[in-house]
Enzyme design. Structure first.
Site, PDB file in Angstrom:
ATOM      1  N   GLY A   1       0.619  -1.157   0.069  1.00  0.00           N
ATOM      2  CA  GLY A   1      -0.172   0.178   0.051  1.00  0.00           C
ATOM      3  C   GLY A   1       0.777   1.314   0.071  1.00  0.00           C
ATOM      4  O   GLY A   1       2.167   1.278   0.046  1.00  0.00           O
ATOM      5  N   LEU A   2       0.073   2.394  -0.197  1.00  0.00           N
ATOM      6  CA  LEU A   2       0.988   3.634  -0.017  1.00  0.00           C
ATOM      7  C   LEU A   2       1.510   3.835   1.035  1.00  0.00           C
ATOM      8  O   LEU A   2       1.519   3.609   2.141  1.00  0.00           O
ATOM      9  CB  LEU A   2      -0.169   4.647  -0.417  1.00  0.00           C
ATOM     10  CG  LEU A   2      -0.803   4.904  -1.701  1.00  0.00           C
ATOM     11  CD1 LEU A   2      -1.914   6.056  -1.664  1.00  0.00           C
ATOM     12  CD2 LEU A   2       0.215   4.942  -2.902  1.00  0.00           C
ATOM     13  N   SER A   3       2.656   4.800   0.989  1.00  0.00           N
ATOM     14  CA  SER A   3       3.375   5.303   2.090  1.00  0.00           C
ATOM     15  C   SER A   3       2.330   5.735   3.387  1.00  0.00           C
ATOM     16  O   SER A   3       1.505   6.888   2.606  1.00  0.00           O
ATOM     17  CB  SER A   3       4.444   6.241   1.867  1.00  0.00           C
ATOM     18  OG  SER A   3       5.059   6.770   3.024  1.00  0.00           O
ATOM     19  N   GLY A   4       2.519   5.717   4.298  1.00  0.00           N
ATOM     20  CA  GLY A   4       1.331   6.115   5.228  1.00  0.00           C
ATOM     21  C   GLY A   4       0.095   5.405   5.447  1.00  0.00           C
ATOM     22  O   GLY A   4      -0.961   5.892   6.028  1.00  0.00           O
TER      23      GLY A   4
ATOM     24  N   GLY B   1      -0.311   2.460   6.634  1.00  0.00           N
ATOM     25  CA  GLY B   1      -0.727   1.626   7.933  1.00  0.00           C
ATOM     26  C   GLY B   1      -0.052   0.327   7.909  1.00  0.00           C
ATOM     27  O   GLY B   1      -0.357  -0.552   8.730  1.00  0.00           O
TER      28      GLY B   1
ATOM     29  N   SER C   1       3.180  -0.838   8.241  1.00  0.00           N
ATOM     30  CA  SER C   1       4.001  -1.189   9.391  1.00  0.00           C
ATOM     31  C   SER C   1       3.367  -1.443  10.578  1.00  0.00           C
ATOM     32  O   SER C   1       3.609  -2.136  11.388  1.00  0.00           O
ATOM     33  CB  SER C   1       5.101  -0.133   9.579  1.00  0.00           C
ATOM     34  OG  SER C   1       5.965  -0.049   8.323  1.00  0.00           O
TER      35      SER C   1
ATOM     36  N   SER D   1       5.889  -1.857  -2.389  1.00  0.00           N
ATOM     37  CA  SER D   1       5.944  -2.603  -3.216  1.00  0.00           C
ATOM     38  C   SER D   1       4.785  -2.402  -4.310  1.00  0.00           C
ATOM     39  O   SER D   1       3.815  -2.887  -4.563  1.00  0.00           O
ATOM     40  CB  SER D   1       5.580  -4.178  -2.873  1.00  0.00           C
ATOM     41  OG  SER D   1       4.835  -4.288  -1.778  1.00  0.00           O
TER      42      SER D   1
HETATM   43  S1  ADX Z   1       9.290   0.196  -2.316  1.00  0.00           S
HETATM   44  O1  ADX Z   1       8.535   0.877  -3.224  1.00  0.00           O
HETATM   45  O2  ADX Z   1      10.837  -0.284  -2.867  1.00  0.00           O
HETATM   46  O3  ADX Z   1       9.011  -1.016  -1.989  1.00  0.00           O
HETATM   47  P1  ADX Z   1      10.104   0.748   0.446  1.00  0.00           P
HETATM   48  O4  ADX Z   1       8.561   0.102   1.087  1.00  0.00           O
HETATM   49  O5  ADX Z   1      11.145  -0.090   0.488  1.00  0.00           O
HETATM   50  O6  ADX Z   1       9.409   1.075  -1.065  1.00  0.00           O
HETATM   51  O7  ADX Z   1      10.418   2.101   1.208  1.00  0.00           O
HETATM   52  C1  ADX Z   1       9.182   2.972   1.420  1.00  0.00           C
HETATM   53  C2  ADX Z   1       9.611   4.054   2.237  1.00  0.00           C
HETATM   54  O8  ADX Z   1      10.707   4.784   1.934  1.00  0.00           O
HETATM   55  C3  ADX Z   1       8.547   4.832   2.649  1.00  0.00           C
HETATM   56  O9  ADX Z   1       7.607   4.426   3.506  1.00  0.00           O
HETATM   57  C4  ADX Z   1       9.249   6.504   2.799  1.00  0.00           C
HETATM   58  O10 ADX Z   1       9.378   6.735   4.025  1.00  0.00           O
HETATM   59  C5  ADX Z   1      10.507   6.211   2.260  1.00  0.00           C
HETATM   60  N1  ADX Z   1      10.744   6.871   0.894  1.00  0.00           N
HETATM   61  C6  ADX Z   1      11.694   7.600   0.590  1.00  0.00           C
HETATM   62  N2  ADX Z   1      11.875   8.214  -0.481  1.00  0.00           N
HETATM   63  C7  ADX Z   1      10.472   7.646  -1.031  1.00  0.00           C
HETATM   64  C8  ADX Z   1      10.130   7.709  -2.484  1.00  0.00           C
HETATM   65  N3  ADX Z   1      10.396   8.285  -3.579  1.00  0.00           N
HETATM   66  N4  ADX Z   1       8.889   6.860  -2.830  1.00  0.00           N
HETATM   67  C9  ADX Z   1       8.539   6.181  -1.830  1.00  0.00           C
HETATM   68  N5  ADX Z   1       8.795   6.274  -0.532  1.00  0.00           N
HETATM   69  C10 ADX Z   1       9.951   6.935  -0.210  1.00  0.00           C
END
Ligand code: ADX
Length: 209
Positions: A42-45, A47, A49, A116
């Site tokens: 899912g998107l950053s933020g 939930g 983790s 992911s």
């Molecule tokens: S993934 O896309 O390769 O799966 P992953 O989960 O490891 O990403 O890392 C995401 C975390 O890195 C986010 O929760 C955020 O805190 C941090 N982050 C820093 N830069 C980025 C970016 N450009 N896009 C997304 N997350 C970022």
């Protein structure tokens, strides 16, 4: 930097697989539960983790052997050389995929919290582990909610262009097509989400060895 692909294979004949005499089935019997991967995406933020750790805590109370892998943590070590281009994200998930496959063999319940964002990368992890071992859980939460939470201040910096390739803003997120579970993490209470995950594990016989 050397670029890897999901197909990288070192089987040039000089490296021979050594089979363990203690198997996954032995470990599962010792642990009294099956091993499985709970893949939160899912998107950053959104939930991921928070939910992964809350599920882990519930599983600990049930006496399960667990481990959580989280994007920010793994990027401090194993994947510290990787950025956020599609290629680097693919390599991030490839390394994590290989790692969780080993933890699966070790008999653990593995919980992962990585954005992911790409379907093919998630599918690849699913493809390298036995059928039924990969449970994809989509933490569905709108960009508006994630952005309003902005716990790390990254959305604000992504909007100004200071942070590039940010998922949901300047880099895509491909919604899972057929996940085992969808949780509306922007709406549901944390405990409700934990209950739903535990239900799936029970239905799949993870606790009956
Ligand atoms: S993934 O896309 O390769 O799966 P992953 O989960 O490891 O990403 O890392 C995401 C975390 O890195 C986010 O929760 C955020 O805190 C941090 N982050 C820093 N830069 C980025 C970016 N450009 N896009 C997304 N997350 C970022």
């Amino acid at each position: 930097m050397k670029h890897y692909t999901s197909n990288t294979d070192n089987s040039d004949g000089n490296i021979v697989w050594h089979h363990a005499s203690v198997t996954k089935a032995h470990r599962e019997r010792l642990n009294r539960h099956k091993s499985v991967i709970l893949w939160f995406t899912g998107l950053s933020g959104s939930g991921k983790s928070t939910l992964a750790h809350a599920v882990e805590d519930r599983l600990r109370q049930l006496g399960c052997h667990t481990f959580v892998f989280d994007g920010d943590n793994v990027r401090h070590g194993l994947c510290r050389d990787l950025g956020f281009s599609p290629e680097d994200r693919a390599e991030n998930i490839r390394r994590i995929g290989e790692m969780v496959k080993l933890f699966l063999e070790a008999g653990m319940i593995v919980l992962t919290a990585f954005i992911s964002p790409f379907h093919k990368d998630r599918q690849w992890v699913r493809s390298i582990v036995p059928d039924g071992s990969f449970i994809e859980i989509y933490c569905r939460c709108s960009l508006e909610i994630c952005e309003s939470r902005d716990t790390k201040g990254l959305y604000r910096r992504a909007r100004t262009g200071e942070v590039k390739d940010f998922t949901g803003i300047s880099s895509p997120y491909e919604v899972p097509e057929n996940p085992e579970l969808v949780l509306d993490t922007g709406v549901l209470l944390l405990e409700e989400c934990v209950d739903r995950v535990l239900e799936v594990l029970t239905q799949r016989g993870i606790f009956s060895v």
